[in-house]
Design a protein around this motif. Structure first.
Motif, PDB file in Angstrom:
ATOM      1  N   THR A 265       0.840  -1.201   0.000  1.00 42.05           N
ATOM      2  CA  THR A 265       0.000   0.000   0.000  1.00 42.05           C
ATOM      3  C   THR A 265       0.872   1.247   0.000  1.00 42.05           C
ATOM      4  O   THR A 265       0.648   2.190  -0.779  1.00 42.05           O
ATOM      5  CB  THR A 265      -0.931  -0.007   1.233  1.00 42.05           C
ATOM      6  OG1 THR A 265      -1.831  -1.110   1.117  1.00 42.05           O
ATOM      7  CG2 THR A 265      -1.708   1.292   1.366  1.00 42.05           C
ATOM      8  N   GLY A 266       1.890   1.240   0.858  1.00 41.83           N
ATOM      9  CA  GLY A 266       2.779   2.400   0.953  1.00 41.83           C
ATOM     10  C   GLY A 266       3.504   2.687  -0.347  1.00 41.83           C
ATOM     11  O   GLY A 266       3.662   3.849  -0.745  1.00 41.83           O
ATOM     12  N   LEU A 267       3.953   1.647  -1.019  1.00 42.84           N
ATOM     13  CA  LEU A 267       4.637   1.844  -2.302  1.00 42.84           C
ATOM     14  C   LEU A 267       3.658   2.296  -3.375  1.00 42.84           C
ATOM     15  O   LEU A 267       3.941   3.218  -4.161  1.00 42.84           O
ATOM     16  CB  LEU A 267       5.337   0.549  -2.732  1.00 42.84           C
ATOM     17  CG  LEU A 267       6.583   0.154  -1.929  1.00 42.84           C
ATOM     18  CD1 LEU A 267       7.033  -1.258  -2.294  1.00 42.84           C
ATOM     19  CD2 LEU A 267       7.726   1.151  -2.155  1.00 42.84           C
ATOM     20  N   SER A 268       2.475   1.682  -3.422  1.00 42.75           N
ATOM     21  CA  SER A 268       1.503   1.997  -4.476  1.00 42.75           C
ATOM     22  C   SER A 268       1.043   3.451  -4.393  1.00 42.75           C
ATOM     23  O   SER A 268       0.848   4.107  -5.423  1.00 42.75           O
ATOM     24  CB  SER A 268       0.291   1.061  -4.372  1.00 42.75           C
ATOM     25  OG  SER A 268       0.700  -0.286  -4.466  1.00 42.75           O
ATOM     26  N   ARG A 269       0.873   3.945  -3.178  1.00 37.17           N
ATOM     27  CA  ARG A 269       0.375   5.320  -3.013  1.00 37.17           C
ATOM     28  C   ARG A 269       1.328   6.373  -3.552  1.00 37.17           C
ATOM     29  O   ARG A 269       0.907   7.473  -3.885  1.00 37.17           O
ATOM     30  CB  ARG A 269       0.160   5.602  -1.525  1.00 37.17           C
ATOM     31  CG  ARG A 269      -1.110   5.033  -0.972  1.00 37.17           C
ATOM     32  CD  ARG A 269      -1.160   5.405   0.492  1.00 37.17           C
ATOM     33  NE  ARG A 269      -2.339   4.877   1.145  1.00 37.17           N
ATOM     34  CZ  ARG A 269      -2.474   4.838   2.465  1.00 37.17           C
ATOM     35  NH1 ARG A 269      -1.498   5.288   3.241  1.00 37.17           N
ATOM     36  NH2 ARG A 269      -3.575   4.358   2.995  1.00 37.17           N
ATOM     37  N   VAL A 270       2.614   6.084  -3.586  1.00 38.22           N
ATOM     38  CA  VAL A 270       3.554   7.071  -4.149  1.00 38.22           C
ATOM     39  C   VAL A 270       3.885   6.753  -5.601  1.00 38.22           C
ATOM     40  O   VAL A 270       4.105   7.666  -6.406  1.00 38.22           O
ATOM     41  CB  VAL A 270       4.855   7.182  -3.311  1.00 38.22           C
ATOM     42  CG1 VAL A 270       4.549   7.836  -1.970  1.00 38.22           C
ATOM     43  CG2 VAL A 270       5.534   5.831  -3.118  1.00 38.22           C
ATOM     44  N   LEU A 271       3.910   5.472  -5.959  1.00 34.03           N
ATOM     45  CA  LEU A 271       4.297   5.135  -7.339  1.00 34.03           C
ATOM     46  C   LEU A 271       3.202   5.499  -8.335  1.00 34.03           C
ATOM     47  O   LEU A 271       3.502   5.912  -9.466  1.00 34.03           O
ATOM     48  CB  LEU A 271       4.662   3.651  -7.444  1.00 34.03           C
ATOM     49  CG  LEU A 271       5.920   3.261  -6.660  1.00 34.03           C
ATOM     50  CD1 LEU A 271       6.214   1.773  -6.825  1.00 34.03           C
ATOM     51  CD2 LEU A 271       7.129   4.095  -7.100  1.00 34.03           C
ATOM     52  N   ALA A 272       1.939   5.354  -7.941  1.00 34.78           N
ATOM     53  CA  ALA A 272       0.858   5.695  -8.876  1.00 34.78           C
ATOM     54  C   ALA A 272       0.944   7.166  -9.297  1.00 34.78           C
ATOM     55  O   ALA A 272       0.968   7.464 -10.498  1.00 34.78           O
ATOM     56  CB  ALA A 272      -0.509   5.359  -8.267  1.00 34.78           C
ATOM     57  N   PRO A 273       1.018   8.115  -8.363  1.00 33.79           N
ATOM     58  CA  PRO A 273       1.122   9.517  -8.812  1.00 33.79           C
ATOM     59  C   PRO A 273       2.438   9.829  -9.520  1.00 33.79           C
ATOM     60  O   PRO A 273       2.451  10.664 -10.437  1.00 33.79           O
ATOM     61  CB  PRO A 273       0.976  10.323  -7.512  1.00 33.79           C
ATOM     62  CG  PRO A 273       1.229   9.363  -6.405  1.00 33.79           C
ATOM     63  CD  PRO A 273       0.803   8.022  -6.903  1.00 33.79           C
TER      64      PRO A 273
ATOM     65  N   PRO B 249       6.719  -7.727  -6.780  1.00 34.72           N
ATOM     66  CA  PRO B 249       5.636  -8.417  -7.480  1.00 34.72           C
ATOM     67  C   PRO B 249       4.259  -8.106  -6.895  1.00 34.72           C
ATOM     68  O   PRO B 249       3.265  -8.060  -7.622  1.00 34.72           O
ATOM     69  CB  PRO B 249       5.998  -9.901  -7.304  1.00 34.72           C
ATOM     70  CG  PRO B 249       7.499  -9.890  -7.167  1.00 34.72           C
ATOM     71  CD  PRO B 249       7.830  -8.618  -6.440  1.00 34.72           C
ATOM     72  N   ASP B 250       4.203  -7.861  -5.575  1.00 30.47           N
ATOM     73  CA  ASP B 250       2.907  -7.568  -4.971  1.00 30.47           C
ATOM     74  C   ASP B 250       2.387  -6.206  -5.448  1.00 30.47           C
ATOM     75  O   ASP B 250       1.178  -6.040  -5.642  1.00 30.47           O
ATOM     76  CB  ASP B 250       3.018  -7.600  -3.442  1.00 30.47           C
ATOM     77  CG  ASP B 250       1.674  -7.888  -2.791  1.00 30.47           C
ATOM     78  OD1 ASP B 250       0.887  -8.681  -3.353  1.00 30.47           O
ATOM     79  OD2 ASP B 250       1.397  -7.307  -1.727  1.00 30.47           O
ATOM     80  N   VAL B 251       3.287  -5.239  -5.627  1.00 29.67           N
ATOM     81  CA  VAL B 251       2.862  -3.952  -6.208  1.00 29.67           C
ATOM     82  C   VAL B 251       2.235  -4.201  -7.579  1.00 29.67           C
ATOM     83  O   VAL B 251       1.242  -3.575  -7.944  1.00 29.67           O
ATOM     84  CB  VAL B 251       4.050  -2.975  -6.319  1.00 29.67           C
ATOM     85  CG1 VAL B 251       3.663  -1.735  -7.132  1.00 29.67           C
ATOM     86  CG2 VAL B 251       4.547  -2.553  -4.931  1.00 29.67           C
ATOM     87  N   ASN B 252       2.794  -5.147  -8.302  1.00 29.09           N
ATOM     88  CA  ASN B 252       2.274  -5.428  -9.647  1.00 29.09           C
ATOM     89  C   ASN B 252       0.877  -6.037  -9.651  1.00 29.09           C
ATOM     90  O   ASN B 252       0.235  -6.081 -10.692  1.00 29.09           O
ATOM     91  CB  ASN B 252       3.243  -6.340 -10.409  1.00 29.09           C
ATOM     92  CG  ASN B 252       4.543  -5.644 -10.766  1.00 29.09           C
ATOM     93  OD1 ASN B 252       5.610  -6.236 -10.728  1.00 29.09           O
ATOM     94  ND2 ASN B 252       4.468  -4.365 -11.094  1.00 29.09           N
ATOM     95  N   THR B 253       0.376  -6.483  -8.498  1.00 27.98           N
ATOM     96  CA  THR B 253      -1.015  -6.972  -8.459  1.00 27.98           C
ATOM     97  C   THR B 253      -2.004  -5.812  -8.541  1.00 27.98           C
ATOM     98  O   THR B 253      -3.165  -6.015  -8.863  1.00 27.98           O
ATOM     99  CB  THR B 253      -1.314  -7.804  -7.191  1.00 27.98           C
ATOM    100  OG1 THR B 253      -1.212  -6.959  -6.033  1.00 27.98           O
ATOM    101  CG2 THR B 253      -0.364  -8.984  -7.062  1.00 27.98           C
ATOM    102  N   VAL B 254      -1.536  -4.587  -8.234  1.00 28.30           N
ATOM    103  CA  VAL B 254      -2.428  -3.418  -8.363  1.00 28.30           C
ATOM    104  C   VAL B 254      -1.925  -2.415  -9.400  1.00 28.30           C
ATOM    105  O   VAL B 254      -2.698  -1.620  -9.931  1.00 28.30           O
ATOM    106  CB  VAL B 254      -2.655  -2.714  -6.997  1.00 28.30           C
ATOM    107  CG1 VAL B 254      -3.453  -3.627  -6.060  1.00 28.30           C
ATOM    108  CG2 VAL B 254      -1.345  -2.297  -6.337  1.00 28.30           C
ATOM    109  N   LEU B 255      -0.630  -2.419  -9.662  1.00 29.17           N
ATOM    110  CA  LEU B 255      -0.032  -1.566 -10.707  1.00 29.17           C
ATOM    111  C   LEU B 255       0.797  -2.489 -11.601  1.00 29.17           C
ATOM    112  O   LEU B 255       2.015  -2.583 -11.449  1.00 29.17           O
ATOM    113  CB  LEU B 255       0.846  -0.482 -10.067  1.00 29.17           C
ATOM    114  CG  LEU B 255       0.139   0.591  -9.236  1.00 29.17           C
ATOM    115  CD1 LEU B 255       1.145   1.396  -8.410  1.00 29.17           C
ATOM    116  CD2 LEU B 255      -0.673   1.522 -10.141  1.00 29.17           C
ATOM    117  N   PRO B 256       0.144  -3.181 -12.536  1.00 29.28           N
ATOM    118  CA  PRO B 256       0.801  -4.298 -13.217  1.00 29.28           C
ATOM    119  C   PRO B 256       1.977  -3.916 -14.108  1.00 29.28           C
ATOM    120  O   PRO B 256       2.836  -4.756 -14.347  1.00 29.28           O
ATOM    121  CB  PRO B 256      -0.327  -4.930 -14.038  1.00 29.28           C
ATOM    122  CG  PRO B 256      -1.426  -3.940 -14.059  1.00 29.28           C
ATOM    123  CD  PRO B 256      -1.284  -3.070 -12.874  1.00 29.28           C
ATOM    124  N   ASP B 257       2.039  -2.680 -14.558  1.00 25.31           N
ATOM    125  CA  ASP B 257       3.045  -2.353 -15.568  1.00 25.31           C
ATOM    126  C   ASP B 257       4.323  -1.723 -15.005  1.00 25.31           C
ATOM    127  O   ASP B 257       5.209  -1.333 -15.760  1.00 25.31           O
ATOM    128  CB  ASP B 257       2.438  -1.426 -16.627  1.00 25.31           C
ATOM    129  CG  ASP B 257       1.276  -2.098 -17.332  1.00 25.31           C
ATOM    130  OD1 ASP B 257       1.350  -3.328 -17.522  1.00 25.31           O
ATOM    131  OD2 ASP B 257       0.301  -1.404 -17.659  1.00 25.31           O
TER     132      ASP B 257
END
Lengths: 361, 361
Positions: free
Chosen positions: A145-153, A198-206
């Motif tokens: 969650t912590g990684l996804s919240r910064v990588l998406a923006p 890999p877990d980040v890739n379950t929500v941000l696959p690319d």
């Protein structure tokens, strides 16, 4: 009103229950617990209908003086959605029971991604999950969650060529007195990359994300040392603004003189946050640096609470009609997420209006 | 025989003195200490001529029953080379005194690079320092030594495009009971990159190295999470062989089941190493991984001892006639560096033959 059952009332479950109770469009159908311990007693005092998750333990609840509202099937039947907050691996075993009742369910990040229909992070893929027919959805772990919240923006604003992050993980939660290490710094896992990328890739696959895990003798928060090679050049101030504009990222100002997680936790407790929780990523503003296209920063992640607003949003994605933006605003407002510096000294109560009243809209 | 004085007899100084005593071509001219504490008493018992570094403290040595061989000037006069092992910042203040006696001196990594003529790491720049007229030379710090020992061979074998390393640092040494943190994970420094990358450039000037520092509640060793983007592709086995062929890199085999620094220290103590020291970088073989041109691995660095063989080599670079290869072999053989798994249970004694006799040639 969405009626939501919470199966498992430990570190995550008790926080999720309080967060649900604080929402204007949700009510806690009840909570289920295997053991009538101090947390079960607290659940009863807070007014939640306590269910005995294991039939054979029901007499133990009676002996402990904790009224039992029913068994796990009763709870599932009373719920439009169940949030499974049981220990890692148990959630997957419970799926069949939820399916029997045709009740959609959320699971926590300890479950395998392939044990569920889809994985969820509000910033990464809320609308996609809402539009899908997924009914059994995993909210990704605290670190993911912590990684996804910064990588998406960052991906949206600058493009991400590659991310390399070292996750310096707390050995256990403050209440987990049986965990370690003591006086050691463990490669964990010793194999690289760790499962977090890999877990980040379950929500941000690319996204290309390589992670290394380390575990240390601390309990308060995880610390991420993050490197992101951007696709386009950006200066540190621009990145700081990009991150600060995210409602679930708190860019810690230098003037606050916050040295580490211990100071962040003091800050949250002084602000009157329930259990001293930090729902937001805490990114040190002073750490944001760019060398060429290489961005670096440190962020602290509160493993006990950052997934709590995500669970609330995931319920709406599964069973509500709000879109991502509406849900996130509603969740944040009800809890006080993003209003770090102005939250008054009130705790979330089971009628759900305490934190909402003090939130900075 | 090179007569070497050791000014400062703490964590580094006592180890350097024992390492010098173990060399066939060196003798300890004496050691200087400010305070007549337990370490000073041990120096006397080991047979080193103890000098009072501060004149006004000389009576305290008399009271403590520690015979004083002279003052700091006496020690410098008796020495062909002085190794300054005083606390960070003090070494630079001592330089003038060594110059007065026209005595070349080594300093430790806590001194600023611009306080000395040159910086030293045996693997990176021994021959360059030996050929120069540098007389006041700094042995780079434990972390910088650890990075240089792996980056030099990787640069030679594959080319290094860029290195990004997170240094998870111990809060203090085992004897430093006044250090912290307790239960925290500190960005340290919070600014990125940390000084370690530029410090590598004092011995390997052309490498691109960005480092992030973190400090945690542990005392035994530092742990580095290292990413090296190579210029050419290499597989993990080849990299493992490249690193294993370095005499001061120990590639920890999976079969040893070494989880972290605590196991490494047990291993060193079981092997009978003096003070349980680990002079080598300890790289987890299981962690060596390559994704495209991105190499990853974990290494543990023993902050108390990895610079000790480097100090021995630096003395020869300054005042001897050995080249790098000769000096490193001589140092390693005398101490038992690189003979991790075969060292017998003997400690280095002041006659210097204990470890040498047990070393695996």
């Amino acid at each position: 009103m969405l009626r939501v059952g919470v199966n498992g009332y430990g570190t995550i479950g008790k926080r999720v229950a309080d967060a649900l109770a604080a929402q204007p469009d949700m009510e806690v159908a009840g909570v289920a617990k295997t053991t009538p311990n101090f947390e079960a007693a607290a659940a009863h005092r807070r007014g939640y209908a306590v269910h005995a998750a294991l039939d054979e333990r029901r007499p133990a609840f009676d002996e402990a003086g904790i009224p039992v509202a029913g068994d796990l099937d009763d709870l599932v039947r009373a719920s439009d959605v169940v949030v499974d907050c049981t220990p890692a691996g148990v959630g997957a075993q419970n799926r069949e029971r939820y399916e029997t009742h045709d009740t959609p369910a959320l699971y926590q990040g300890g479950e395998d991604a392939d044990a569920v229909d889809a994985s969820f992070n509000a910033r990464a893929n809320y609308d996609e999950i809402a539009a899908s027919d997924a009914e059994h959805v995993r909210v990704v772990s605290c670190n993911t969650t912590g990684l996804s919240r910064v990588l998406a923006p960052l991906e949206e604003a600058y493009g991400v060529e590659k991310t390399r992050a070292t996750l310096v993980r707390r050995g256990g939660d403050p209440g987990q007195s049986d965990r370690g290490p003591i006086n050691d710094i463990l490669p964990d896992p010793v194999t690289v990359p760790s499962h977090h990328g890999p877990d980040v890739n379950t929500v941000l696959p690319d996204l290309a994300v390589d992670t290394m895990g380390v575990t240390v003798p601390a309990t308060l928060m995880h610390l991420h040392a993050v490197n992101v090679t951007l696709e386009t050049e950006a200066d540190a101030d621009a990145v700081s603004e990009t991150l600060a504009s995210e409602s679930r990222v708190f860019v810690v100002p230098e003037r606050a003189r916050v040295a580490g997680p211990a100071h962040l936790k003091e800050y949250a407790k002084d602000a009157g946050r329930p259990r001293g929780d930090l729902w937001e990523n805490c990114v040190w503003g002073a750490s944001i640096a760019v060398e060429g296209r290489d961005l670096y920063f440190f962020q602290a992640i509160h493993q006990e609470s950052d997934v709590v607003p995500e669970n609330v949003d995931a319920i709406r994605a599964l069973a509500g009609d709000a879109d991502a933006a509406e849900s996130v605003v509603k969740t944040n407002r009800a809890l006080g997420v993003g209003s770090f510096e102005t939250t008054r000294s009130e705790t979330v109560t089971t009628d759900g209006r305490g934190a909402a009243a003090s939130a900075d809209d």
